[in-house]
Write an enzyme that holds these catalytic residues in place. Structure first.
Site, mmCIF file in Angstrom:
data_model
loop_
_atom_site.group_PDB
_atom_site.id
_atom_site.type_symbol
_atom_site.label_atom_id
_atom_site.label_comp_id
_atom_site.label_asym_id
_atom_site.label_seq_id
_atom_site.Cartn_x
_atom_site.Cartn_y
_atom_site.Cartn_z
ATOM 1 N N GLU A 138 30.758 54.386 57.891
ATOM 2 C CA GLU A 138 31.617 54.403 59.086
ATOM 3 C C GLU A 138 31.682 55.818 59.686
ATOM 4 O O GLU A 138 31.697 55.978 60.919
ATOM 5 C CB GLU A 138 33.030 53.912 58.741
ATOM 6 C CG GLU A 138 33.902 53.797 59.988
ATOM 7 C CD GLU A 138 35.324 53.342 59.694
ATOM 8 O OE1 GLU A 138 35.521 52.486 58.802
ATOM 9 O OE2 GLU A 138 36.242 53.852 60.355
ATOM 10 N N ASN A 237 38.260 51.270 51.318
ATOM 11 C CA ASN A 237 39.637 50.759 51.386
ATOM 12 C C ASN A 237 40.110 50.230 50.043
ATOM 13 O O ASN A 237 41.284 50.351 49.697
ATOM 14 C CB ASN A 237 39.765 49.717 52.505
ATOM 15 C CG ASN A 237 39.247 48.361 52.101
ATOM 16 O OD1 ASN A 237 39.982 47.553 51.537
ATOM 17 N ND2 ASN A 237 37.964 48.090 52.340
HETATM 18 O O1 0CH Z 1 36.360 50.171 53.016
HETATM 19 P P1 0CH Z 1 34.984 50.395 53.494
HETATM 20 O O2 0CH Z 1 34.943 51.072 54.817
HETATM 21 O O3 0CH Z 1 34.118 51.120 52.501
HETATM 22 O O4 0CH Z 1 34.284 49.005 53.770
HETATM 23 P P2 0CH Z 1 34.400 47.572 53.138
HETATM 24 O O5 0CH Z 1 34.804 47.614 51.717
HETATM 25 O O6 0CH Z 1 33.126 46.885 53.457
HETATM 26 O O7 0CH Z 1 35.598 46.878 53.926
HETATM 27 C C1 0CH Z 1 35.478 46.490 55.244
HETATM 28 C C2 0CH Z 1 35.805 47.584 56.204
HETATM 29 C C3 0CH Z 1 34.720 47.723 57.228
HETATM 30 C C4 0CH Z 1 34.900 48.803 58.244
HETATM 31 O O8 0CH Z 1 36.193 49.176 58.491
#
Ligand code: 0CH
Ligand code: SF4
Length: 334
Positions: A138, A237
């Protein structure tokens, strides 16, 4: 495993909201619908969301995951390629057009909103400070919205204390969407203390889903002998939830991808368990974890519900007429 008669009582504080957010749900739907509409293979650039279970489920349906567009064989260039929920630098769609690829962008609308805020700062002549984790897709995507040199990455309060801008009176910040709400407040405070004219984005960058999941964990964690977050080690996250649980008072806090990763010798004789799931972790895996505890303890489930979410993001225009059934998403939702 204890027999029924000797099972010890265990209270499970099950956080709400947990698991899939609207952006993740949408991104997975885009791959599923693309497979229905265009047939296999559908290429996906980077893990659509950071979760092996989701990735393997989509692979079983015919998705092929690549890290870069040049991995797509020329004979498949008419098959769609989906960009992951985390967003991509501007160079990626550009590259796709140059290669005559048909792409579907599954960037979460709330990540796109951060991109727009960064561009707005720049349009207004400000140098952009991005608060986030180096190397995260991101962060790469957000930095890649602007020309090289127009964004500076700040990761910590220490970075904020040391950062030396060219023009301290012309700065604007945005953040990654999945950061710790409390840690980020500390970084912003330090930056504002040093640069009083620092401009905020017009809307919060940390998204509703990140905020709500962290709040629910804060409510549930105090007094827990163990806090389990379902999620992957590369999920920003999810890792933040593990930290939040520990800070809020859980005695131990762990991240697991599947029930098979639970180490029962280490878990020992617990009485209160906190349970949540990152925004990319499927509910079927949460259920698997609950079942694993039920096998070993006499469990009572208490809901630690912070709020109820109603967000729902529409899929790309090209896919809106394709029917999405419960069965299509059963591999993640049960
Ligand atoms: O928490 P991150 O950004 O590493 O991504 P994730 O675990 O694929 O969760 C979805 C969030 C995607 C972008 O905000
Ligand atoms: Fe979008 Fe937030 Fe979910 Fe990321 S965590 S996909 S920004 S809703």
């Amino acid at each position: 495993m204890d027999s029924l008669a000797t099972k010890k009582p265990l209270t499970i504080r099950l956080c709400g909201p947990r698991g899939f957010c609207a952006g993740v749900d949408r991104a997975i739907q885009i791959v599923v619908l693309a497979l229905k509409s265009y047939g296999a293979p559908v290429y996906v650039r980077h893990e659509i969301v950071h979760n092996r279970y989701v990735v393997e489920g989509l692979q079983a349906k015919g998705a092929i995951f690549v890290e870069e567009l040049d991995e797509i064989p020329p004979e498949h260039r008419h098959q769609p390629v989906v960009f992951s929920a985390h967003g991509v630098p501007k160079s990626v769609p550009e590259d796709a057009r140059n290669r005559n690829l048909f792409y579907l962008d599954a960037t979460c609308p709330l990540v796109s909103k951060v991109h727009k805020q960064a561009m707005r700062h720049q349009r207004l002549g400000r140098h952009v400070i991005l608060i986030g984790h180096a190397g995260h897709p991101e962060v790469i995507g957000t930095m890649g919205q602007l020309p090289p040199g127009s964004v500076s990455l700040v990761e910590t309060v220490e970075d904020a204390a040391l950062y030396q801008p060219e023009d301290p009176d012309n700065l604007g910040f945005v953040t990654q969407t999945t950061l710790s709400v409390d840690d980020t407040a500390g970084v912003i405070e330090k930056l504002k203390e040093r640069f009083p004219n620092l401009q905020s984005p017009a809307a919060d960058s940390i998204c509703y889903a990140t905020t709500n999941r962290q709040e629910a964990v804060k409510q549930a964690a105090p007094g827990c002998d163990l806090f389990v977050t379902v999620g992957a080690p590369n999920s920003s996250n999810s890792k933040r939830l593990v930290e939040v649980a520990l800070k809020a008072g859980a005695r131990r806090s762990i991240l697991v991808q599947r029930a098979s990763e639970l180490n029962w010798d280490e878990i020992g004789p617990i009485r209160t368990l906190g349970l949540s799931a990152g925004a990319s972790a499927p509910e079927v895996v949460v259920n698997e974890i609950i079942e694993a505890f039920k096998d070993r303890f006499e469990t009572t489930i208490e809901l630690a519900e912070f709020t109820i979410e109603n967000e729902n993001f529409l899929v790309n225009r090209e896919l809106r007429d394709i029917e999405l059934t419960h069965q299509d998403m059963a591999f993640v939702n049960g």
